[in-house]
Design a protein around this motif. Structure first.
Motif, PDB file in Angstrom:
ATOM      1  N   GLU A   1       0.856  -1.187   0.000  1.00 27.48           N
ATOM      2  CA  GLU A   1       0.000   0.000   0.000  1.00 27.48           C
ATOM      3  C   GLU A   1       0.887   1.229   0.000  1.00 27.48           C
ATOM      4  OE1 GLU A   1      -3.520   2.074   2.653  1.00 27.48           O
ATOM      5  OE2 GLU A   1      -2.794   0.093   3.192  1.00 27.48           O
ATOM      6  N   ALA A   2       0.677   2.083  -0.977  1.00 26.11           N
ATOM      7  CA  ALA A   2       1.466   3.314  -1.080  1.00 26.11           C
ATOM      8  C   ALA A   2       0.639   4.461  -0.557  1.00 26.11           C
ATOM      9  CB  ALA A   2       1.870   3.557  -2.525  1.00 26.11           C
ATOM     10  N   HIS A   3       1.217   5.206   0.366  1.00 25.57           N
ATOM     11  CA  HIS A   3       0.553   6.386   0.915  1.00 25.57           C
ATOM     12  C   HIS A   3       1.062   7.605   0.181  1.00 25.57           C
ATOM     13  CE1 HIS A   3      -1.130   4.035   4.192  1.00 25.57           C
ATOM     14  NE2 HIS A   3       0.049   3.435   4.274  1.00 25.57           N
ATOM     15  N   ALA A   4       0.162   8.267  -0.529  1.00 24.66           N
ATOM     16  CA  ALA A   4       0.575   9.427  -1.333  1.00 24.66           C
ATOM     17  C   ALA A   4       0.688  10.686  -0.516  1.00 24.66           C
ATOM     18  CB  ALA A   4      -0.389   9.641  -2.476  1.00 24.66           C
TER      19      ALA A   4
END
Length: 78
Positions: free
Chosen positions: A75-78
């Motif tokens: 999961e990439a947190h922008a």
């Protein structure tokens, strides 16, 4: 005759419509094609030339034997 298997990665290039092909086990072995079939044909030729070059230099030919592949989803947190 010995048969070797190599995994190739194809990437569609949105701006040019070409498919970029890399061969993870053979660093520097990169090619492209206008279609997927063309890209696969070009990859086969690039792999054969890379192996030929390694043999001429007396270097080991890397293979996929014993390689395990797993794709992780992060999961990439922008």
């Amino acid at each position: 005759m010995r048969y070797l298997n190599y995994r190739i990665l194809l990437r569609k290039e949105p701006e040019s419509g070409y498919t970029t092909v890399t061969v993870p086990m053979l660093p520097g072995c990169v090619t492209y094609g206008e279609t997927i079939d063309d890209a696969i044909t070009m990859a086969r030729e690039a792999i054969e030339l890379s192996i030929e070059d390694l043999q001429e230099k007396g270097e080991d030919i890397p293979t996929e034997e014993g390689l395990l592949e797993y794709i992780l989803t992060i999961e990439a947190h922008a």
